[in-house]
Write a protein that holds these residues in place. Structure first.
Motif, mmCIF file in Angstrom:
data_model
loop_
_atom_site.group_PDB
_atom_site.id
_atom_site.type_symbol
_atom_site.label_atom_id
_atom_site.label_comp_id
_atom_site.label_asym_id
_atom_site.label_seq_id
_atom_site.Cartn_x
_atom_site.Cartn_y
_atom_site.Cartn_z
ATOM 1 N N ASP A 282 0.695 -1.028 0.293
ATOM 2 C CA ASP A 282 -0.079 -0.062 0.002
ATOM 3 C C ASP A 282 0.895 1.187 -0.041
ATOM 4 O OD1 ASP A 282 -2.438 -1.466 -0.179
ATOM 5 O OD2 ASP A 282 -2.572 -1.330 2.009
ATOM 6 N N LEU A 283 1.988 1.365 0.808
ATOM 7 C CA LEU A 283 2.890 2.509 0.793
ATOM 8 C C LEU A 283 3.696 2.567 -0.401
ATOM 9 C CD1 LEU A 283 4.166 2.116 4.663
ATOM 10 C CD2 LEU A 283 2.538 3.672 4.050
ATOM 11 N N LEU A 284 3.889 1.617 -1.123
ATOM 12 C CA LEU A 284 4.619 1.586 -2.230
ATOM 13 C C LEU A 284 3.723 2.412 -3.228
ATOM 14 C CD1 LEU A 284 6.658 -1.572 -2.466
ATOM 15 C CD2 LEU A 284 7.786 0.637 -2.423
ATOM 16 N N GLY A 285 2.496 1.850 -3.282
ATOM 17 C CA GLY A 285 1.518 2.378 -4.319
ATOM 18 C C GLY A 285 1.141 3.831 -3.963
ATOM 19 N N TYR A 286 1.041 4.263 -2.769
ATOM 20 C CA TYR A 286 0.879 5.506 -2.624
ATOM 21 C C TYR A 286 2.117 6.452 -2.771
ATOM 22 C CZ TYR A 286 -3.002 3.913 0.205
ATOM 23 O OH TYR A 286 -4.154 3.203 0.693
ATOM 24 N N GLY A 287 3.263 5.935 -2.464
ATOM 25 C CA GLY A 287 4.428 6.652 -2.899
ATOM 26 C C GLY A 287 4.736 6.849 -4.397
ATOM 27 N N THR A 288 4.064 5.636 -5.128
ATOM 28 C CA THR A 288 4.565 5.836 -6.729
ATOM 29 C C THR A 288 3.772 6.908 -7.392
ATOM 30 O OG1 THR A 288 5.314 3.386 -6.818
ATOM 31 C CG2 THR A 288 4.618 4.425 -8.538
ATOM 32 N N ILE A 289 2.134 6.709 -6.612
ATOM 33 C CA ILE A 289 1.314 7.767 -7.080
ATOM 34 C C ILE A 289 1.765 9.384 -6.987
ATOM 35 C CG2 ILE A 289 -1.077 8.840 -6.926
ATOM 36 C CD1 ILE A 289 -1.926 5.798 -6.436
ATOM 37 N N GLY A 290 2.612 9.530 -5.817
ATOM 38 C CA GLY A 290 2.952 10.619 -5.358
ATOM 39 C C GLY A 290 3.946 11.089 -6.398
ATOM 40 N N LEU A 291 4.859 10.200 -6.734
ATOM 41 C CA LEU A 291 5.972 10.545 -7.488
ATOM 42 C C LEU A 291 5.629 10.598 -8.848
ATOM 43 C CD1 LEU A 291 8.984 10.354 -8.342
ATOM 44 C CD2 LEU A 291 8.742 7.946 -8.786
ATOM 45 N N ILE A 292 4.424 10.183 -9.414
ATOM 46 C CA ILE A 292 3.925 10.238 -10.903
ATOM 47 C C ILE A 292 3.221 11.752 -10.774
ATOM 48 C CG2 ILE A 292 2.136 9.528 -12.513
ATOM 49 C CD1 ILE A 292 2.826 6.439 -11.638
ATOM 50 N N GLU A 293 2.649 11.944 -9.761
ATOM 51 C CA GLU A 293 2.043 13.296 -9.726
ATOM 52 C C GLU A 293 3.155 14.369 -9.600
ATOM 53 O OE1 GLU A 293 -0.469 13.282 -6.334
ATOM 54 O OE2 GLU A 293 -2.033 12.113 -7.356
ATOM 55 N N ALA A 294 3.984 14.145 -8.962
ATOM 56 C CA ALA A 294 5.129 15.194 -8.794
ATOM 57 C C ALA A 294 5.891 15.270 -10.008
ATOM 58 C CB ALA A 294 6.124 14.728 -7.623
ATOM 59 N N VAL A 295 6.117 14.403 -10.846
ATOM 60 C CA VAL A 295 6.798 14.495 -12.298
ATOM 61 C C VAL A 295 5.639 15.323 -13.257
ATOM 62 C CG1 VAL A 295 7.317 13.057 -14.162
ATOM 63 C CG2 VAL A 295 8.145 12.345 -12.101
ATOM 64 N N ASP A 296 4.421 14.910 -13.160
ATOM 65 C CA ASP A 296 3.543 15.511 -13.764
ATOM 66 C C ASP A 296 3.423 16.973 -13.721
ATOM 67 O OD1 ASP A 296 2.978 13.152 -15.355
ATOM 68 O OD2 ASP A 296 1.123 12.745 -14.300
ATOM 69 N N ARG A 297 3.762 17.495 -12.478
ATOM 70 C CA ARG A 297 3.761 18.876 -12.219
ATOM 71 C C ARG A 297 5.032 19.364 -12.235
ATOM 72 N NH1 ARG A 297 1.464 17.016 -7.187
ATOM 73 N NH2 ARG A 297 3.519 17.766 -5.972
#
Length: 79
Positions: A52-67
């Motif tokens: 779960d934490l890896l999933g949340y962290g990966t989503i956060g990373l993808i959102e940061a890359v997109d911004r």
């Protein structure tokens, strides 16, 4: 009135990364997400699963890359 039109706009257009650049940033920083999750598992309740934490962290990373906007001249790591 002429003074107001000479002022720069505070809103800058988002510079989109190419698909390869976006993917490269995500893949290059995925180990950092795994490292942070490993450190958090020591202090967080056991009810939070590693996956779960890896999933949340990966989503956060993808959102940061997109911004991320490279036109500001700041490295992604500093962003």
């Amino acid at each position: 009135m002429a003074v107001m039109s000479a002022l720069p706009s505070p809103i800058r257009p988002v510079t989109c990364l190419s698909g390869m650049d976006r993917e490269r940033l995500i893949l290059d920083h995925a180990p950092l997400v795994r490292r942070i999750v490993g450190r958090l598992l020591v202090v967080l309740p056991q009810a939070l699963g590693k996956e779960d934490l890896l999933g949340y962290g990966t989503i956060g990373l993808i959102e940061a890359v997109d911004r991320y906007d490279a036109s500001y001249g700041v490295s992604f790591e500093s962003f």
